[in-house]
Design a protein around this motif. Structure first.
Motif, PDB file in Angstrom:
ATOM      1  N   LEU A 128       0.832  -1.204   0.000  1.00 52.11           N
ATOM      2  CA  LEU A 128       0.000   0.000   0.000  1.00 52.11           C
ATOM      3  C   LEU A 128       0.867   1.255   0.000  1.00 52.11           C
ATOM      4  N   GLY A 129       1.904   1.257   0.820  1.00 53.99           N
ATOM      5  CA  GLY A 129       2.823   2.391   0.846  1.00 53.99           C
ATOM      6  C   GLY A 129       3.511   2.605  -0.492  1.00 53.99           C
ATOM      7  N   THR A 130       3.863   1.517  -1.152  1.00 55.37           N
ATOM      8  CA  THR A 130       4.482   1.618  -2.476  1.00 55.37           C
ATOM      9  C   THR A 130       3.510   2.211  -3.487  1.00 55.37           C
ATOM     10  N   ALA A 131       2.260   1.755  -3.452  1.00 52.95           N
ATOM     11  CA  ALA A 131       1.253   2.296  -4.376  1.00 52.95           C
ATOM     12  C   ALA A 131       1.042   3.790  -4.148  1.00 52.95           C
ATOM     13  N   VAL A 132       0.989   4.214  -2.888  1.00 51.39           N
ATOM     14  CA  VAL A 132       0.814   5.639  -2.595  1.00 51.39           C
ATOM     15  C   VAL A 132       2.036   6.425  -3.039  1.00 51.39           C
ATOM     16  N   THR A 133       3.232   5.895  -2.787  1.00 48.08           N
ATOM     17  CA  THR A 133       4.467   6.586  -3.160  1.00 48.08           C
ATOM     18  C   THR A 133       4.565   6.777  -4.669  1.00 48.08           C
ATOM     19  N   VAL A 134       4.275   5.719  -5.415  1.00 52.25           N
ATOM     20  CA  VAL A 134       4.449   5.772  -6.869  1.00 52.25           C
ATOM     21  C   VAL A 134       3.300   6.486  -7.572  1.00 52.25           C
ATOM     22  N   GLY A 135       2.067   6.220  -7.153  1.00 52.38           N
ATOM     23  CA  GLY A 135       0.941   6.749  -7.909  1.00 52.38           C
ATOM     24  C   GLY A 135       0.067   7.747  -7.191  1.00 52.38           C
ATOM     25  N   GLY A 136       0.406   8.087  -5.959  1.00 51.24           N
ATOM     26  CA  GLY A 136      -0.448   8.975  -5.182  1.00 51.24           C
ATOM     27  C   GLY A 136      -0.647  10.335  -5.799  1.00 51.24           C
ATOM     28  N   HIS A 137       0.408  10.884  -6.380  1.00 53.58           N
ATOM     29  CA  HIS A 137       0.279  12.217  -6.977  1.00 53.58           C
ATOM     30  C   HIS A 137      -0.539  12.191  -8.262  1.00 53.58           C
ATOM     31  N   HIS A 138      -0.753  11.008  -8.826  1.00 59.57           N
ATOM     32  CA  HIS A 138      -1.646  10.880  -9.979  1.00 59.57           C
ATOM     33  C   HIS A 138      -3.080  10.605  -9.529  1.00 59.57           C
ATOM     34  N   GLY A 139      -3.235  10.141  -8.291  1.00 54.18           N
ATOM     35  CA  GLY A 139      -4.540   9.723  -7.808  1.00 54.18           C
ATOM     36  C   GLY A 139      -5.248  10.720  -6.920  1.00 54.18           C
ATOM     37  N   ILE A 170      -3.609  13.081  -4.565  1.00 58.32           N
ATOM     38  CA  ILE A 170      -2.877  13.726  -3.474  1.00 58.32           C
ATOM     39  C   ILE A 170      -2.496  15.121  -3.935  1.00 58.32           C
ATOM     40  N   ARG A 171      -2.749  16.092  -3.094  1.00 61.13           N
ATOM     41  CA  ARG A 171      -2.553  17.490  -3.479  1.00 61.13           C
ATOM     42  C   ARG A 171      -1.257  18.057  -2.910  1.00 61.13           C
ATOM     43  N   THR A 172      -0.883  19.164  -3.475  1.00 58.00           N
ATOM     44  CA  THR A 172       0.284  19.896  -3.013  1.00 58.00           C
ATOM     45  C   THR A 172       0.004  20.501  -1.646  1.00 58.00           C
ATOM     46  N   VAL A 173       0.975  20.390  -0.755  1.00 56.28           N
ATOM     47  CA  VAL A 173       0.922  21.043   0.549  1.00 56.28           C
ATOM     48  C   VAL A 173       2.167  21.907   0.617  1.00 56.28           C
ATOM     49  N   GLU A 174       1.990  23.208   0.425  1.00 59.65           N
ATOM     50  CA  GLU A 174       3.147  24.110   0.355  1.00 59.65           C
ATOM     51  C   GLU A 174       4.011  23.956   1.590  1.00 59.65           C
ATOM     52  N   PRO A 175       5.281  23.873   1.454  1.00 62.32           N
ATOM     53  CA  PRO A 175       6.124  24.121   0.294  1.00 62.32           C
ATOM     54  C   PRO A 175       6.434  22.860  -0.517  1.00 62.32           C
ATOM     55  N   PHE A 176       5.708  21.761  -0.293  1.00 62.43           N
ATOM     56  CA  PHE A 176       5.989  20.501  -0.970  1.00 62.43           C
ATOM     57  C   PHE A 176       5.082  20.314  -2.178  1.00 62.43           C
ATOM     58  N   ARG A 177       5.645  19.690  -3.219  1.00 60.87           N
ATOM     59  CA  ARG A 177       4.849  19.333  -4.392  1.00 60.87           C
ATOM     60  C   ARG A 177       4.067  18.060  -4.106  1.00 60.87           C
ATOM     61  N   ASP A 178       3.107  17.749  -4.966  1.00 64.48           N
ATOM     62  CA  ASP A 178       2.265  16.568  -4.754  1.00 64.48           C
ATOM     63  C   ASP A 178       3.069  15.267  -4.739  1.00 64.48           C
ATOM     64  N   ALA A 179       4.115  15.171  -5.544  1.00 62.29           N
ATOM     65  CA  ALA A 179       4.947  13.967  -5.551  1.00 62.29           C
ATOM     66  C   ALA A 179       5.689  13.812  -4.227  1.00 62.29           C
ATOM     67  N   HIS A 180       6.094  14.923  -3.629  1.00 62.57           N
ATOM     68  CA  HIS A 180       6.780  14.858  -2.335  1.00 62.57           C
ATOM     69  C   HIS A 180       5.816  14.408  -1.236  1.00 62.57           C
ATOM     70  N   VAL A 181       4.582  14.909  -1.276  1.00 60.05           N
ATOM     71  CA  VAL A 181       3.578  14.500  -0.284  1.00 60.05           C
ATOM     72  C   VAL A 181       3.286  13.010  -0.436  1.00 60.05           C
ATOM     73  N   ALA A 182       3.163  12.531  -1.673  1.00 60.44           N
ATOM     74  CA  ALA A 182       2.934  11.107  -1.913  1.00 60.44           C
ATOM     75  C   ALA A 182       4.097  10.277  -1.382  1.00 60.44           C
ATOM     76  N   LEU A 183       5.316  10.751  -1.581  1.00 61.48           N
ATOM     77  CA  LEU A 183       6.495  10.050  -1.082  1.00 61.48           C
ATOM     78  C   LEU A 183       6.475   9.983   0.444  1.00 61.48           C
ATOM     79  N   MET A 184       6.122  11.076   1.094  1.00 62.27           N
ATOM     80  CA  MET A 184       6.081  11.080   2.560  1.00 62.27           C
ATOM     81  C   MET A 184       4.988  10.160   3.092  1.00 62.27           C
ATOM     82  N   LEU A 185       3.786  10.239   2.526  1.00 62.92           N
ATOM     83  CA  LEU A 185       2.684   9.386   3.001  1.00 62.92           C
ATOM     84  C   LEU A 185       2.974   7.906   2.749  1.00 62.92           C
ATOM     85  N   GLY A 186       3.469   7.590   1.568  1.00 69.28           N
ATOM     86  CA  GLY A 186       3.798   6.196   1.260  1.00 69.28           C
ATOM     87  C   GLY A 186       4.912   5.666   2.138  1.00 69.28           C
ATOM     88  N   SER A 187       5.894   6.506   2.437  1.00 70.05           N
ATOM     89  CA  SER A 187       6.994   6.080   3.306  1.00 70.05           C
ATOM     90  C   SER A 187       6.494   5.820   4.722  1.00 70.05           C
TER      91      SER A 187
END
Length: 153
Positions: free
Chosen positions: A107-118, A120-137
């Protein structure tokens, strides 16, 4: 003199568990190892294609991975370093065993890889891919915490 220990009683094998076997078949170490290799290889191909490796020419904006003959929908999720980070976390999960950790790691891998496509929104100062990486991790690390360590033989 020390008295000799009596021989140990034979241990009966555990009964066959079809549900446990089916879950192992779906999330066992063989699945996680193949996914780890695929994620790391896909990340390397993406990095090479976009010129973000140290020996590549830099300065080009990055694009999702494109492989001739492969539909774009299959490789569109390979668009950043998240797949490499997810592959490393998946590789680290092979140290542990248990179904709950394996499910959380997947589940963490799926969120990390595809969360920003599914979604997950940007939380300033982080981009959506960074938020997905943090949540998946976090999901993956919670999976590690619930795991049992594989004893050395």
């Amino acid at each position: 003199r020390v008295a000799a220990e009596p021989p140990a009683a034979p241990v009966a094998p555990a009964p066959f568990d079809p549900l446990g076997w089916a879950v192992w078949l779906l999330v066992g170490p063989h699945v996680r190892a193949v996914l780890a290799v695929a994620l790391l290889g896909g990340c390397w191909l993406w990095a090479h294609q976009n010129g973000v490796l140290p020996w590549s020419e830099a300065g080009v904006p990055t694009e999702p991975l494109v492989i001739d003959g492969v539909p774009a929908e299959w490789t569109a999720w390979l668009d950043g370093w998240n797949s490499g980070a997810a592959g490393l976390l998946m590789l680290a999960s092979l140290i542990y065993r248990g179904f709950t950790p394996a499910l959380l790691v997947l589940l963490g891998t799926a969120v990390t890889v595809g969360g920003h496509h599914g979604g997950i929104r940007t939380v300033e100062p982080f981009r959506d891919a960074h938020v997905a990486l943090m949540l998946g991790s976090v999901l993956t690390l919670v999976g590690f915490r619930t795991a049992r360590h594989v004893p050395e033989e």
